[in-house]
Write an enzyme that holds these catalytic residues in place. Sequence first.
Site, PDB file in Angstrom:
ATOM      1  N   ASN A  34      16.274  65.023  16.011  1.00  0.00           N
ATOM      2  CA  ASN A  34      14.938  65.634  16.162  1.00  0.00           C
ATOM      3  C   ASN A  34      15.486  66.424  17.647  1.00  0.00           C
ATOM      4  OD1 ASN A  34      13.499  63.553  15.818  1.00  0.00           O
ATOM      5  ND2 ASN A  34      15.158  62.011  17.185  1.00  0.00           N
ATOM      6  N   HIS A  55       5.486  54.336  21.143  1.00  0.00           N
ATOM      7  CA  HIS A  55       6.587  54.060  21.521  1.00  0.00           C
ATOM      8  C   HIS A  55       7.129  53.032  21.921  1.00  0.00           C
ATOM      9  CE1 HIS A  55      11.075  55.135  21.991  1.00  0.00           C
ATOM     10  NE2 HIS A  55      11.063  55.588  20.796  1.00  0.00           N
ATOM     11  N   GLU A  86       1.140  59.025  22.808  1.00  0.00           N
ATOM     12  CA  GLU A  86       2.135  60.117  22.373  1.00  0.00           C
ATOM     13  C   GLU A  86       1.501  61.327  21.977  1.00  0.00           C
ATOM     14  OE1 GLU A  86       5.228  58.549  19.637  1.00  0.00           O
ATOM     15  OE2 GLU A  86       5.306  56.588  20.207  1.00  0.00           O
ATOM     16  N   SER A 104       5.897  59.950  16.984  1.00  0.00           N
ATOM     17  CA  SER A 104       6.862  60.012  15.886  1.00  0.00           C
ATOM     18  C   SER A 104       7.524  59.552  14.569  1.00  0.00           C
ATOM     19  CB  SER A 104       8.498  58.900  17.005  1.00  0.00           C
ATOM     20  OG  SER A 104       7.876  57.859  17.133  1.00  0.00           O
ATOM     21  N   ASP A 118       3.237  61.282  26.164  1.00  0.00           N
ATOM     22  CA  ASP A 118       4.421  60.811  25.418  1.00  0.00           C
ATOM     23  C   ASP A 118       5.009  62.792  24.846  1.00  0.00           C
ATOM     24  OD1 ASP A 118       7.274  61.075  24.313  1.00  0.00           O
ATOM     25  OD2 ASP A 118       7.010  58.293  25.101  1.00  0.00           O
ATOM     26  N   HIS A 126       8.088  64.451  21.083  1.00  0.00           N
ATOM     27  CA  HIS A 126       8.004  65.215  19.582  1.00  0.00           C
ATOM     28  C   HIS A 126       7.331  66.586  19.315  1.00  0.00           C
ATOM     29  CE1 HIS A 126      10.767  62.236  17.543  1.00  0.00           C
ATOM     30  NE2 HIS A 126      10.243  61.853  18.440  1.00  0.00           N
ATOM     31  N   LYS A 185      15.651  65.687  22.313  1.00  0.00           N
ATOM     32  CA  LYS A 185      14.828  66.355  21.557  1.00  0.00           C
ATOM     33  C   LYS A 185      14.743  68.076  21.037  1.00  0.00           C
ATOM     34  CE  LYS A 185      13.688  61.908  20.619  1.00  0.00           C
ATOM     35  NZ  LYS A 185      12.491  60.738  21.067  1.00  0.00           N
TER      36      LYS A 185
HETATM   37  C1  LIG Z   1      12.865  59.578  21.626  1.00  0.00           C
HETATM   38  C2  LIG Z   1      11.891  58.911  22.320  1.00  0.00           C
HETATM   39  C3  LIG Z   1      11.678  58.735  23.241  1.00  0.00           C
HETATM   40  C4  LIG Z   1      13.264  58.424  24.404  1.00  0.00           C
HETATM   41  O1  LIG Z   1      13.604  59.828  24.588  1.00  0.00           O
HETATM   42  P1  LIG Z   1      15.166  59.469  25.128  1.00  0.00           P
HETATM   43  O2  LIG Z   1      15.487  60.454  25.869  1.00  0.00           O
HETATM   44  O3  LIG Z   1      15.668  59.534  23.454  1.00  0.00           O
HETATM   45  O4  LIG Z   1      15.563  58.724  25.633  1.00  0.00           O
HETATM   46  C5  LIG Z   1      10.175  58.081  23.814  1.00  0.00           C
HETATM   47  N1  LIG Z   1       9.149  58.356  23.460  1.00  0.00           N
HETATM   48  C6  LIG Z   1       9.258  58.588  22.214  1.00  0.00           C
HETATM   49  C7  LIG Z   1       8.039  59.599  21.332  1.00  0.00           C
HETATM   50  C8  LIG Z   1      10.396  59.086  21.436  1.00  0.00           C
HETATM   51  O5  LIG Z   1      10.303  59.179  20.279  1.00  0.00           O
END
Ligand SMILES: *Cc1c(COP(=O)(O)O)cnc(C)c1O
Length: 385
Positions: free
Chosen positions: A48, A134, A178, A182, A207, A210, A238
């Site tokens: 990522n 997620h 989101e 993801s 969220d 990505h 990421k």
């Molecule tokens: C990776 C991810 C998270 C968590 O983030 P981290 O910083 O890796 O703990 C939260 N939500 C989604 C959609 C993700 O892909």
Amino acid sequence: MTSLDEFALAKLEATEARTLRRSLSETAHETGQRARRAGRSLISFSGNDYLGLTQHPVLKAAAKRAVDEYGAGAGASRLVTGNHPLYARLETKLAALKQTDAAIVFGSGYLANVGVIPALVGPGDLILADQLAHACLISGARLSGARVAFFHHNDADDLRARLGRDRASVRHCLIVTEGVFSMDGDLAPLGEIADVARRHDAWLMTDDAHALGVIGEGRGSAAQANVWPDVQMGTLSKSVGSYGGYVCASRAVVDLLVTRARSLIYATALPPAVIAAAIAGVDIIARDEALCAKPLTHARAFARAAGLPVPESAIVPLVLGAPDVALAASRLLEEAGFLVVAIRPPTVPEGMARLRFSFAADHAMYDILRLAEVVRAQVLPRRAA
Ligand SMILES: *Cc1c(COP(=O)(O)O)cnc(C)c1O
């Protein structure tokens, strides 16, 4: 053997039988999305690190400088003595990038989601989450004690119907989705969802794990859809190339989180080096639109060459069905020099095991087209079978 060991072994055997056992593989990363595994150098299409910033010399130098200046660890939670001077700089930059009043940094994206949701809603309230949200959004939702219901994936009409039916009987309602999904790479219809939220006095939380650095000129899904969610959560782990989570929101909401989010209050602050690298990463995203455009350009070039639908983000899913089919496809690609990890339930729904290709700014077009050729010639025929 203790009864706990017996329990653990029985559980492991059961997951093994369903081809769902997971294990860790040692993987060292190098520049250009190269990954070293079991003595082999592979081109990774599974990370990522969308902008290649984890290996960027400016981020590495910033982290090293911060260690020299502030030490290796923070030594306490932010509310005690761990709130070192780099935090305020990062939060100011994040709020500017997202064009919100304020921002607050958490230990990780996961910690942000399990902290934020229970700080905003509780018993007597309703959370409406996209059915593909997620795992850590679901963890946060369950921890809150609010009633949790799911709306059909990206379906604003289903969301509207549920709000019409249930909104009046609850105190507050939080919609959770989101910006970029993801495991599927599609975008939420944020314009419609924000409109439905406003009409029903429901709060909207996105969220953007990505989306930041990849869509909306790097500013994320809200910028792309031209909407203003109440809470924009994301990660520094990421595209930003470092580690940590963040929430961008109004000053009032951020102040409430500082007072109420348990994962912020009761966890040690991030090490200064991590914050310093994140500052450098956010600076690059804010000023380099051309870099932020590359992951999507690469994903589209791959999809075109492989004969897959045009992606909306840097993530291209190829659903293969059963876990063993996805694992076999992943092994086939590994033999060809590519690291593409198979994604299996419960990360994705039953019967939807897949390869998930993710594209980064520093992938070489030559490798992308080579991957597409192997996928077209050798993996797609297995999907049909
Ligand atoms: C990776 C991810 C998270 C968590 O983030 P981290 O910083 O890796 O703990 C939260 N939500 C989604 C959609 C993700 O892909």
